[in-house]
Design a protein around this motif. Structure first.
Motif, PDB file in Angstrom:
ATOM      1  N   SER A  94       2.081   1.755  -3.535  1.00  0.00           N
ATOM      2  CA  SER A  94       0.924   2.340  -4.231  1.00  0.00           C
ATOM      3  C   SER A  94       0.813   3.795  -4.187  1.00  0.00           C
ATOM      4  CB  SER A  94      -0.503   1.517  -3.835  1.00  0.00           C
ATOM      5  OG  SER A  94      -1.550   1.993  -4.759  1.00  0.00           O
ATOM      6  N   MET A  95       1.022   4.315  -2.899  1.00  0.00           N
ATOM      7  CA  MET A  95       0.549   5.585  -2.391  1.00  0.00           C
ATOM      8  C   MET A  95       1.887   6.501  -3.126  1.00  0.00           C
ATOM      9  SD  MET A  95      -2.211   6.047  -1.051  1.00  0.00           S
ATOM     10  CE  MET A  95      -2.023   7.690  -0.068  1.00  0.00           C
ATOM     11  N   SER A  96       2.966   5.800  -3.089  1.00  0.00           N
ATOM     12  CA  SER A  96       4.078   6.773  -3.560  1.00  0.00           C
ATOM     13  C   SER A  96       4.069   7.010  -5.010  1.00  0.00           C
ATOM     14  CB  SER A  96       5.418   6.144  -3.219  1.00  0.00           C
ATOM     15  OG  SER A  96       5.742   4.781  -3.590  1.00  0.00           O
ATOM     16  N   GLU A 118       0.879  -1.074  -0.078  1.00  0.00           N
ATOM     17  CA  GLU A 118      -0.121  -0.046  -0.175  1.00  0.00           C
ATOM     18  C   GLU A 118       0.926   1.171   0.059  1.00  0.00           C
ATOM     19  OE1 GLU A 118      -2.778   0.136   3.207  1.00  0.00           O
ATOM     20  OE2 GLU A 118      -4.413  -1.009   1.616  1.00  0.00           O
ATOM     21  N   GLU A 119       2.072   1.347   0.938  1.00  0.00           N
ATOM     22  CA  GLU A 119       2.798   2.367   0.769  1.00  0.00           C
ATOM     23  C   GLU A 119       3.503   2.455  -0.459  1.00  0.00           C
ATOM     24  OE1 GLU A 119       5.574   1.305   3.889  1.00  0.00           O
ATOM     25  OE2 GLU A 119       4.031   1.677   5.345  1.00  0.00           O
ATOM     26  N   ARG A 177       1.466   7.594  -6.868  1.00  0.00           N
ATOM     27  CA  ARG A 177       0.506   8.343  -7.185  1.00  0.00           C
ATOM     28  C   ARG A 177       0.525   9.768  -7.308  1.00  0.00           C
ATOM     29  NH1 ARG A 177      -4.443   5.982  -3.385  1.00  0.00           N
ATOM     30  NH2 ARG A 177      -4.649   4.044  -3.963  1.00  0.00           N
TER      31      ARG A 177
END
Length: 294
Positions: A290-292, A287-288, A294
């Motif tokens: 994936s966030m990075s 998830e981290e 964006r």
């Protein structure tokens, strides 16, 4: 190698890599780096024993390791293990362009580091078998089998090797460990079904170690070994899926957060509980990532 530091939760042993990608970019990698990145923001104090050459990517990887972990001990070599990556419809393909140096770590390293556990995580057979033998009984020992279960011929594509290709000495040493982890991809030369792969591992390594086969988005299979007696292997689904994000290093992170087991309890229930917690850490890391992006 010499160590001088407070007690560690985990000592991770394995070489750095240089990973080259289809777009022409390259970056440092390897199990030690993937684990260090995940542990740095969580309550897991780790040290690293690794091998690396003089290349800029390897030096950048060492610099990052020194920032993220307690101690970093480096075996110097003429080159760093270098892999070329290619994403194909059937999955990732790898070519080993150059082999790296061996990690010069004695069997007494667990005594000298004051660590609670030691995880051997080779990427191309760079951890010598003699380093796996012996060790303090109070120290939990685990291994990620990937680096012993892949071909390591320079300039050739990497393919899985069967368990029968492992030397008798290596099998004997690993059979005395507390935990062995392999991925479904690592064991494709053995069988295609994870439950069959797990049975093959048990046949080869005996009743001693707890065994785990990771299966990507389909979770993990666990077998508690000698503490289980009549217990059957268990399948655990992933806690949640994280789509469209690189999963490289997920198995390394999972293995690191499986060790050490509280009180050395490898009973089926405790092993299952710890495996679930380790999978949650992997999901958080994805998830981290994936966030990075964006």
């Amino acid at each position: 190698m010499t160590f001088d530091m407070p007690a560690l939760d985990l000592l991770v042993v394995g070489g750095l890599t240089i990973d080259r990608f289809p777009d022409g970019s390259s970056a440092p990698g390897g199990s030690v780096l993937h684990i260090a990145r995940a542990a740095a923001t969580r309550a897991l104090r780790i040290g690293v024993a690794t091998a690396a050459g003089p290349e800029p990517e390897a030096q950048a990887g060492l610099k990052e390791l020194r920032r993220l972990t307690a101690p970093v001990e480096r075996s110097r070599g003429a080159a760093t293990a270098t892999f070329r990556h290619l994403e194909a419809p059937a999955g990732r393909r790898l070519w080993l362009e150059r082999r790296g140096a061996m990690v010069a770590l004695g069997a007494d390293a667990d005594n000298r580091t004051g660590t609670r556990a030691i995880l051997y995580a080779p990427i191309a057979e760079e951890v010598p078998t003699e380093a796996l033998m012996g060790g303090a009984p109070a120290i939990q020992r685990g291994a990620i089998l990937q680096g012993w279960l892949r071909t390591t011929d320079q300039h050739d594509e990497v393919h899985p090797r069967p368990l029968s290709a492992l030397s008798h000495a290596l099998v004997e040493a690993l059979g005395g460990f507390d935990l062995l982890v392999a991925s479904r991809e690592d064991l494709l030369a053995e069988a295609r079904d994870p439950s069959h792969q797990l049975r093959s591992m048990r046949r080869v390594f005996g009743r001693g170690p707890a065994l785990v086969v990771t299966d990507g988005i389909d979770g993990v299979w666990v077998d508690a070994g000698q503490s289980a007696f009549a217990s059957k292997p268990r399948h655990l689904p992933v806690p949640w899926r994280v789509e469209e994000v690189p999963t490289v290093g997920s198995g390394d992170i999972f293995a690191a957060f499986m060790l050490p087991m509280p009180d050395g309890d490898y009973s089926p229930d405790r092993l299952t509980q710890k495996a679930g917690a380790a999978m949650r850490v992997v999901a958080e890391v994805l998830e981290e990532r994936s966030m990075s992006r964006r």
